[in-house]
Design a protein around this motif. Structure first.
Motif, PDB file in Angstrom:
ATOM      1  N   SER A  10      15.205  -5.738  -4.262  1.00 46.12           N
ATOM      2  CA  SER A  10      15.370  -4.568  -3.390  1.00 46.12           C
ATOM      3  C   SER A  10      16.014  -3.376  -4.146  1.00 46.12           C
ATOM      4  O   SER A  10      17.060  -3.590  -4.115  1.00 46.12           O
ATOM      5  CB  SER A  10      15.870  -4.827  -2.297  1.00 46.12           C
ATOM      6  OG  SER A  10      15.764  -3.709  -1.360  1.00 46.12           O
ATOM      7  N   ALA A  11      15.399  -2.306  -4.657  1.00 46.91           N
ATOM      8  CA  ALA A  11      16.071  -1.206  -5.315  1.00 46.91           C
ATOM      9  C   ALA A  11      16.726  -0.334  -4.256  1.00 46.91           C
ATOM     10  O   ALA A  11      18.142   0.286  -4.532  1.00 46.91           O
ATOM     11  CB  ALA A  11      15.097  -0.337  -6.243  1.00 46.91           C
ATOM     12  N   TYR A  12      16.110  -0.245  -3.189  1.00 47.97           N
ATOM     13  CA  TYR A  12      16.688   0.700  -2.022  1.00 47.97           C
ATOM     14  C   TYR A  12      17.227   0.297  -0.915  1.00 47.97           C
ATOM     15  O   TYR A  12      17.570   1.038  -0.009  1.00 47.97           O
ATOM     16  CB  TYR A  12      15.652   1.799  -1.999  1.00 47.97           C
ATOM     17  CG  TYR A  12      15.585   2.848  -3.067  1.00 47.97           C
ATOM     18  CD1 TYR A  12      16.462   3.656  -3.608  1.00 47.97           C
ATOM     19  CD2 TYR A  12      14.455   2.617  -3.610  1.00 47.97           C
ATOM     20  CE1 TYR A  12      16.397   4.466  -4.720  1.00 47.97           C
ATOM     21  CE2 TYR A  12      14.141   3.551  -5.127  1.00 47.97           C
ATOM     22  CZ  TYR A  12      15.126   4.238  -5.508  1.00 47.97           C
ATOM     23  OH  TYR A  12      15.058   4.783  -6.683  1.00 47.97           O
ATOM     24  N   GLY A  13      17.225  -1.181  -0.767  1.00 49.15           N
ATOM     25  CA  GLY A  13      17.826  -1.716   0.603  1.00 49.15           C
ATOM     26  C   GLY A  13      16.482  -2.248   1.807  1.00 49.15           C
ATOM     27  O   GLY A  13      16.909  -3.040   2.559  1.00 49.15           O
ATOM     28  N   HIS A  14      15.415  -1.683   1.560  1.00 48.58           N
ATOM     29  CA  HIS A  14      14.324  -1.835   2.650  1.00 48.58           C
ATOM     30  C   HIS A  14      14.053  -3.461   2.814  1.00 48.58           C
ATOM     31  O   HIS A  14      14.171  -3.933   3.677  1.00 48.58           O
ATOM     32  CB  HIS A  14      13.129  -0.978   2.517  1.00 48.58           C
ATOM     33  CG  HIS A  14      13.337   0.319   2.556  1.00 48.58           C
ATOM     34  ND1 HIS A  14      13.782   1.025   1.483  1.00 48.58           N
ATOM     35  CD2 HIS A  14      13.130   1.203   3.622  1.00 48.58           C
ATOM     36  CE1 HIS A  14      14.019   2.463   1.845  1.00 48.58           C
ATOM     37  NE2 HIS A  14      13.654   2.531   3.049  1.00 48.58           N
ATOM     38  N   ILE A  15      13.882  -3.874   1.570  1.00 49.42           N
ATOM     39  CA  ILE A  15      13.527  -5.543   1.594  1.00 49.42           C
ATOM     40  C   ILE A  15      14.900  -6.315   1.708  1.00 49.42           C
ATOM     41  O   ILE A  15      14.739  -7.368   2.337  1.00 49.42           O
ATOM     42  CB  ILE A  15      13.028  -5.743   0.121  1.00 49.42           C
ATOM     43  CG1 ILE A  15      11.383  -5.378   0.050  1.00 49.42           C
ATOM     44  CG2 ILE A  15      12.987  -7.327  -0.257  1.00 49.42           C
ATOM     45  CD1 ILE A  15      10.318  -6.338   0.957  1.00 49.42           C
ATOM     46  N   THR A  78       6.891  -2.687  -3.601  1.00 49.06           N
ATOM     47  CA  THR A  78       5.651  -2.754  -4.670  1.00 49.06           C
ATOM     48  C   THR A  78       5.997  -1.714  -5.887  1.00 49.06           C
ATOM     49  O   THR A  78       6.740  -0.766  -5.593  1.00 49.06           O
ATOM     50  CB  THR A  78       4.247  -2.230  -3.961  1.00 49.06           C
ATOM     51  OG1 THR A  78       3.421  -2.244  -4.695  1.00 49.06           O
ATOM     52  CG2 THR A  78       4.457  -0.761  -3.560  1.00 49.06           C
ATOM     53  N   PHE A  80       3.382   0.126  -8.177  1.00 55.39           N
ATOM     54  CA  PHE A  80       1.884   0.252  -8.663  1.00 55.39           C
ATOM     55  C   PHE A  80       0.959  -0.780  -7.978  1.00 55.39           C
ATOM     56  O   PHE A  80      -0.150  -1.278  -8.677  1.00 55.39           O
ATOM     57  CB  PHE A  80       1.829   0.452 -10.180  1.00 55.39           C
ATOM     58  CG  PHE A  80       2.585   1.329 -10.474  1.00 55.39           C
ATOM     59  CD1 PHE A  80       2.626   2.886 -10.295  1.00 55.39           C
ATOM     60  CD2 PHE A  80       3.886   0.849 -11.549  1.00 55.39           C
ATOM     61  CE1 PHE A  80       3.623   3.703 -10.784  1.00 55.39           C
ATOM     62  CE2 PHE A  80       4.552   1.796 -12.202  1.00 55.39           C
ATOM     63  CZ  PHE A  80       4.570   3.222 -11.991  1.00 55.39           C
ATOM     64  N   SER A 113       7.449  -4.433   0.826  1.00 53.84           N
ATOM     65  CA  SER A 113       7.457  -2.992   0.984  1.00 53.84           C
ATOM     66  C   SER A 113       6.893  -1.982   0.163  1.00 53.84           C
ATOM     67  O   SER A 113       6.735  -2.294  -0.909  1.00 53.84           O
ATOM     68  CB  SER A 113       9.062  -2.668   0.989  1.00 53.84           C
ATOM     69  OG  SER A 113       9.331  -1.415   1.134  1.00 53.84           O
ATOM     70  N   ALA A 115       5.943   2.457  -0.247  1.00 53.63           N
ATOM     71  CA  ALA A 115       6.292   3.716   0.101  1.00 53.63           C
ATOM     72  C   ALA A 115       5.421   4.326   1.149  1.00 53.63           C
ATOM     73  O   ALA A 115       5.846   4.822   2.353  1.00 53.63           O
ATOM     74  CB  ALA A 115       6.465   4.653  -1.143  1.00 53.63           C
ATOM     75  N   GLY A 119      -0.317   2.084   0.121  1.00 57.44           N
ATOM     76  CA  GLY A 119       0.184   2.237  -1.237  1.00 57.44           C
ATOM     77  C   GLY A 119       0.388   0.689  -1.847  1.00 57.44           C
ATOM     78  O   GLY A 119       0.656   0.724  -3.014  1.00 57.44           O
TER      79      GLY A 119
HETATM   80  C1  LIG Z   1       8.067   2.579 -10.556  1.00 58.24           C
HETATM   81  C2  LIG Z   1       7.367   2.471  -9.189  1.00 58.24           C
HETATM   82  C3  LIG Z   1       6.463   2.281  -8.475  1.00 58.24           C
HETATM   83  C4  LIG Z   1       5.987   2.400  -7.162  1.00 58.24           C
HETATM   84  N1  LIG Z   1       4.760   2.032  -6.891  1.00 58.24           N
HETATM   85  C5  LIG Z   1       4.347   2.222  -5.658  1.00 58.24           C
HETATM   86  C6  LIG Z   1       3.031   2.072  -5.279  1.00 58.24           C
HETATM   87  O1  LIG Z   1       2.008   1.835  -5.891  1.00 58.24           O
HETATM   88  N2  LIG Z   1       2.755   2.300  -3.821  1.00 58.24           N
HETATM   89  C7  LIG Z   1       3.625   2.764  -2.829  1.00 58.24           C
HETATM   90  O2  LIG Z   1       3.407   2.662  -1.768  1.00 58.24           O
HETATM   91  N3  LIG Z   1       4.877   2.722  -3.368  1.00 58.24           N
HETATM   92  C8  LIG Z   1       5.426   2.593  -4.717  1.00 58.24           C
HETATM   93  N4  LIG Z   1       6.720   2.669  -5.105  1.00 58.24           N
HETATM   94  C9  LIG Z   1       7.800   2.898  -4.036  1.00 58.24           C
HETATM   95  C10 LIG Z   1       8.549   1.432  -3.745  1.00 58.24           C
HETATM   96  O3  LIG Z   1       7.757   0.399  -3.300  1.00 58.24           O
HETATM   97  C11 LIG Z   1       9.455   1.679  -2.583  1.00 58.24           C
HETATM   98  O4  LIG Z   1      10.639   2.547  -3.017  1.00 58.24           O
HETATM   99  C12 LIG Z   1      10.165   0.293  -2.292  1.00 58.24           C
HETATM  100  O5  LIG Z   1       8.922  -0.320  -1.343  1.00 58.24           O
HETATM  101  C13 LIG Z   1      11.143   0.463  -1.385  1.00 58.24           C
HETATM  102  O6  LIG Z   1      11.755  -0.798  -1.000  1.00 58.24           O
HETATM  103  P1  LIG Z   1      13.250  -1.331  -1.398  1.00 58.24           P
HETATM  104  O7  LIG Z   1      14.200  -0.188  -0.789  1.00 58.24           O
HETATM  105  O8  LIG Z   1      13.562  -2.477  -1.096  1.00 58.24           O
HETATM  106  O9  LIG Z   1      13.227  -1.097  -2.894  1.00 58.24           O
HETATM  107  C14 LIG Z   1       6.954   2.516  -6.290  1.00 58.24           C
HETATM  108  C15 LIG Z   1       8.339   2.829  -6.914  1.00 58.24           C
HETATM  109  C16 LIG Z   1       8.573   2.778  -8.246  1.00 58.24           C
HETATM  110  C17 LIG Z   1      10.049   3.035  -8.540  1.00 58.24           C
END
Ligand SMILES: Cc1cc2nc3c(=O)[nH]c(=O)nc-3n(C[C@H](O)[C@H](O)[C@H](O)COP(=O)(O)O)c2cc1C
Length: 199
Positions: A10-15, A78, A80, A113, A115, A119
């Motif tokens: 999890s980069a941003y905490g949602h997961i 996710t 991409f 998760s 965005a 997606g």
């Molecule tokens: C390189 C990269 C690619 C991403 N690709 C997608 C995508 O294809 N579709 C989407 O909805 N979000 C995409 N995101 C957004 C991330 O999925 C989102 O920041 C993440 O689900 C948040 O979860 P986290 O807080 O646990 O990290 C991407 C983010 C990054 C950095």
């Protein structure tokens, strides 16, 4: 008592939040649960600049530990439309476990998760599920006993392939109560299934 690993990136905490809900559901069903994360691969400077959530309490997992569990629930944001390279890198080091069949017959499950609503939730779940099947695991999804996945009165994650959340384009949306309920439900079903399969 089933022993369960909730393994996440999890980069941003949602997961991270979803992982805690999965664990809560599994513990409620009597399982012993560890929450661990995979190592970050992004240089710390880049992670800081990108506002990654760096204060995560979960310890870093070791690949060999996967064999110690009756069930492994894997979550990632996710990238991409497929799993993050951090999670893929970790799983790519499990070739030895794969070769020994060390995960055969264990329960595997996925949560993700994205965005945006469309997606890549399902494709990302399946990128994890594909991996779980190659490991010889028995996959548990999110059955419709979690009726909240059918809601249309609010924007919500959740699919029969696993629980999900939607972070929003700027990451400001947090997992909703309905999504957390799905994660807890999934954790419970994973625990109950693992308990039935223990040999
Ligand atoms: C390189 C990269 C690619 C991403 N690709 C997608 C995508 O294809 N579709 C989407 O909805 N979000 C995409 N995101 C957004 C991330 O999925 C989102 O920041 C993440 O689900 C948040 O979860 P986290 O807080 O646990 O990290 C991407 C983010 C990054 C950095």
């Amino acid at each position: 008592m089933a022993k369960i690993l909730v393994l996440y990136y999890s980069a941003y905490g949602h997961i991270e939040t979803m992982a805690q809900a999965i664990a809560e559901g599994a513990r409620g069903a009597g399982a012993q649960v560890d929450i661990k994360r995979v190592p970050e691969l992004v240089p710390e400077e880049v992670a800081r600049r990108s506002h990654y959530k760096l204060d995560q309490a979960a310890p870093i997992a070791k690949v060999e530990e996967l064999a110690d569990y009756d069930a492994i629930v894997i979550g990632t944001g996710t990238r991409f439309g497929r799993m993050s390279s951090q999670m893929a890198n970790f799983l790519d080091q499990a070739g030895g476990l794969w070769a020994r069949g060390a995960l055969h017959g264990k329960v595997g499950s996925a949560f993700v998760s994205t965005a945006t609503q469309h997606g890549g939730q399902e494709t990302t779940l399946f990128s994890i599920i594909t991996n779980l099947l190659h490991f010889g695991m028995v996959v548990v999804g999110l059955d419709y006993g979690h009726a909240g996945q059918m809601r249309l009165d609010e924007v919500t994650g959740g699919s029969p392939y696993g629980s999900t959340t939607i972070a929003g384009g700027d990451g400001s949306r947090q997992p909703s109560e309905n999504e957390l309920e799905g994660a807890r439900y999934q954790g419970r079903v994973v625990a109950e299934t693992a308990q039935r399969l223990i040999r």
